[in-house]
Design an enzyme around this catalytic site. Structure first.
Site, PDB file in Angstrom:
ATOM      1  N   ASP A  22      -7.960  -2.890 -11.627  1.00  0.00           N
ATOM      2  CA  ASP A  22      -7.492  -4.204 -11.181  1.00  0.00           C
ATOM      3  C   ASP A  22      -7.479  -5.206 -12.342  1.00  0.00           C
ATOM      4  OD1 ASP A  22      -6.537  -6.036  -9.381  1.00  0.00           O
ATOM      5  OD2 ASP A  22      -8.461  -6.408  -8.398  1.00  0.00           O
ATOM      6  N   GLY A  23      -6.594  -6.205 -12.233  1.00  0.00           N
ATOM      7  CA  GLY A  23      -6.577  -7.307 -13.200  1.00  0.00           C
ATOM      8  C   GLY A  23      -5.412  -7.256 -14.180  1.00  0.00           C
ATOM      9  N   TRP A  27      -4.423 -10.304 -16.727  1.00  0.00           N
ATOM     10  CA  TRP A  27      -4.404  -9.976 -18.160  1.00  0.00           C
ATOM     11  C   TRP A  27      -3.100 -10.478 -18.776  1.00  0.00           C
ATOM     12  CZ3 TRP A  27      -1.192  -7.244 -21.393  1.00  0.00           C
ATOM     13  CH2 TRP A  27      -1.714  -6.826 -22.618  1.00  0.00           C
ATOM     14  N   ARG A  35       3.986 -10.164 -15.252  1.00  0.00           N
ATOM     15  CA  ARG A  35       2.989  -9.262 -14.650  1.00  0.00           C
ATOM     16  C   ARG A  35       3.237  -7.795 -15.025  1.00  0.00           C
ATOM     17  NH1 ARG A  35      -0.254 -10.914 -10.635  1.00  0.00           N
ATOM     18  NH2 ARG A  35      -0.231  -8.825  -9.761  1.00  0.00           N
ATOM     19  N   HIS A  39       1.008  -4.399 -16.228  1.00  0.00           N
ATOM     20  CA  HIS A  39       0.965  -3.040 -15.663  1.00  0.00           C
ATOM     21  C   HIS A  39       1.228  -1.995 -16.751  1.00  0.00           C
ATOM     22  CE1 HIS A  39       0.423  -4.715 -11.789  1.00  0.00           C
ATOM     23  NE2 HIS A  39       1.652  -5.179 -11.646  1.00  0.00           N
ATOM     24  N   SER A  67      -1.557   0.542  -3.636  1.00  0.00           N
ATOM     25  CA  SER A  67      -2.141   0.603  -2.289  1.00  0.00           C
ATOM     26  C   SER A  67      -1.046   0.456  -1.230  1.00  0.00           C
ATOM     27  CB  SER A  67      -3.176  -0.518  -2.115  1.00  0.00           C
ATOM     28  OG  SER A  67      -2.526  -1.772  -1.953  1.00  0.00           O
ATOM     29  N   LEU A 133     -10.016  18.433 -16.417  1.00  0.00           N
ATOM     30  CA  LEU A 133     -10.242  17.202 -15.647  1.00  0.00           C
ATOM     31  C   LEU A 133      -9.274  17.203 -14.475  1.00  0.00           C
ATOM     32  CD1 LEU A 133     -11.448  14.207 -15.528  1.00  0.00           C
ATOM     33  CD2 LEU A 133      -9.337  13.517 -16.652  1.00  0.00           C
TER      34      LEU A 133
HETATM   35  C1  IPE Z   1      -6.280  -2.889  -5.318  1.00  0.00           C
HETATM   36  O1  IPE Z   1      -5.993  -4.023  -6.060  1.00  0.00           O
HETATM   37  C2  IPE Z   1      -5.147  -1.889  -5.438  1.00  0.00           C
HETATM   38  C3  IPE Z   1      -4.967  -1.276  -6.752  1.00  0.00           C
HETATM   39  C4  IPE Z   1      -5.714  -1.473  -7.806  1.00  0.00           C
HETATM   40  C5  IPE Z   1      -3.866  -0.352  -6.845  1.00  0.00           C
HETATM   41  P1  IPE Z   1      -5.294  -5.297  -5.398  1.00  0.00           P
HETATM   42  O2  IPE Z   1      -5.143  -6.293  -6.466  1.00  0.00           O
HETATM   43  O3  IPE Z   1      -4.076  -4.891  -4.663  1.00  0.00           O
HETATM   44  O4  IPE Z   1      -6.393  -5.731  -4.332  1.00  0.00           O
HETATM   45  P2  IPE Z   1      -6.657  -7.147  -3.661  1.00  0.00           P
HETATM   46  O5  IPE Z   1      -5.363  -7.611  -3.073  1.00  0.00           O
HETATM   47  O6  IPE Z   1      -7.121  -8.055  -4.746  1.00  0.00           O
HETATM   48  O7  IPE Z   1      -7.718  -6.898  -2.648  1.00  0.00           O
HETATM   49  C1  IPE Z   2      -3.886  -3.945 -10.483  1.00  0.00           C
HETATM   50  O1  IPE Z   2      -3.622  -5.152 -11.098  1.00  0.00           O
HETATM   51  C2  IPE Z   2      -2.669  -3.065 -10.395  1.00  0.00           C
HETATM   52  C3  IPE Z   2      -2.105  -2.939  -9.042  1.00  0.00           C
HETATM   53  C4  IPE Z   2      -2.617  -3.445  -7.946  1.00  0.00           C
HETATM   54  C5  IPE Z   2      -0.871  -2.208  -8.926  1.00  0.00           C
HETATM   55  P1  IPE Z   2      -3.084  -6.402 -10.281  1.00  0.00           P
HETATM   56  O2  IPE Z   2      -1.592  -6.389 -10.303  1.00  0.00           O
HETATM   57  O3  IPE Z   2      -3.676  -6.443  -8.917  1.00  0.00           O
HETATM   58  O4  IPE Z   2      -3.628  -7.581 -11.166  1.00  0.00           O
HETATM   59  P2  IPE Z   2      -4.217  -8.962 -10.639  1.00  0.00           P
HETATM   60  O5  IPE Z   2      -5.294  -8.642  -9.670  1.00  0.00           O
HETATM   61  O6  IPE Z   2      -3.072  -9.701 -10.001  1.00  0.00           O
HETATM   62  O7  IPE Z   2      -4.720  -9.625 -11.862  1.00  0.00           O
HETATM   63 MG    MG Z   3      -5.352  -7.252  -8.184  1.00  0.00          MG
END
Ligand code: IPE
Ligand code: IPE
Ligand code: MG
Length: 245
Positions: A22-23, A27, A35, A39, A67, A133
């Site tokens: 996540d993040g 970032w 965004r 990714h 997700s 792995l």
């Molecule tokens: C969880 O992250 C899903 C993935 C990392 C693929 P999200 O960014 O979608 O989750 P929420 O919305 O913050 O709970």
């Molecule tokens: C996680 O990063 C990747 C996916 C959920 C696909 P995010 O896209 O959720 O990044 P933030 O949480 O918005 O920073």
């Molecule tokens: Mg996220």
């Protein structure tokens, strides 16, 4: 190879590490980038983390990549994430295979174009005998959807009430072939499960870090492993009971 001769691996290495990557968006925003650039940086980082997992002797790595709720993001981002999935298979499959990585998928591939579904199935088939792995990619995965799917399958198979126990439910989940995760890592500091492996992580240890996923490298994975190694997993028993039994 370890980077320093003094570096010592922790004694207890988890068999199965699962990561909520996540993040990426934050970032990118911190750098004034779109965004999707986050990714893409996230995918680059995944290469490093996979290498580190092999180095540290982790046998199973499960990553949360998309997700069931991520479909609600802007169309362009969803499209970008699907393209990234395809690019990764096109660009990385050969090397992953050569490095002994076995690919698995959990979730539902159905909404993807047939050609892309085929690519995923081909990658799984090609790498099925690899043992270095096991890399499971959770794509269009949700823990609740997985449980609903398991119940539907049990009913379709005519399973009777008396036959249902925890072991059987486990066998009907997408993860039937993998042990439960020992350690779940979530980057970017969010304190929630976000529908990831909700059945399987019942007794997993958690490591949550404020680091955004593209910056979560080998050193911090090692830190997470050291942290894990200090934990006492009790599974509801009293301290010390596991090692005595
Ligand atoms: C969880 O992250 C899903 C993935 C990392 C693929 P999200 O960014 O979608 O989750 P929420 O919305 O913050 O709970
Ligand atoms: C996680 O990063 C990747 C996916 C959920 C696909 P995010 O896209 O959720 O990044 P933030 O949480 O918005 O920073
Ligand atoms: Mg996220």
């Amino acid at each position: 190879m370890t980077k320093s001769n003094e570096e010592k691996l922790p004694e207890k290495i988890p068999t199965h590490v699962a990561i909520i990557m996540d993040g990426n968006g934050r970032w990118a925003r911190a750098r004034g980038l779109p965004r999707l650039a986050g990714h893409r940086a996230g995918v680059e980082n995944l290469r490093r983390v996979i290498e580190a997992c092999v180095e540290f002797g982790i046998q199973y790595l499960t990553i949360y990549a998309f997700s069931t709720e991520n479909w609600d993001r802007p169309r362009a981002e969803v499209r970008g994430l699907i393209n990234i999935l395809e690019d990764v298979i096109d660009r990385e499959l050969k090397e992953l295979h050569e490095n002994g990585v076995q690919l698995r998928h959990i979730g539902d591939l159905e909404p993807l174009r047939p050609k892309l579904q085929e690519k995923v199935r081909h990658a799984i088939e090609l790498t099925r005998d690899n043992r270095k792995l096991v890399l499971t990619v959770a794509w269009n995965y949700g823990g609740r959807a997985e449980i609903v799917h398991a119940i539907q399958k049990m009913l379709a198979d005519g399973i009777s009430e008396g036959e249902i126990d925890e072991e059987l439910v486990g066998r009907y989940l997408f993860t039937a072939e993998s042990p439960d995760p020992d350690l779940v890592i979530r980057t970017s500091g969010e304190l929630r499960v976000s529908n990831f492996l909700i059945w399987q992580s019942a007794y997993s240890e958690w490591y949550i870090t404020p680091t955004f996923w593209p910056d979560f490298g080998r050193e911090e994975l090692l830190q997470a492993l050291c942290d894990y190694s200090q934990r006492e997993r009790r599974f509801g028993r009293v301290p010390g009971a596991i090692s005595q039994s």
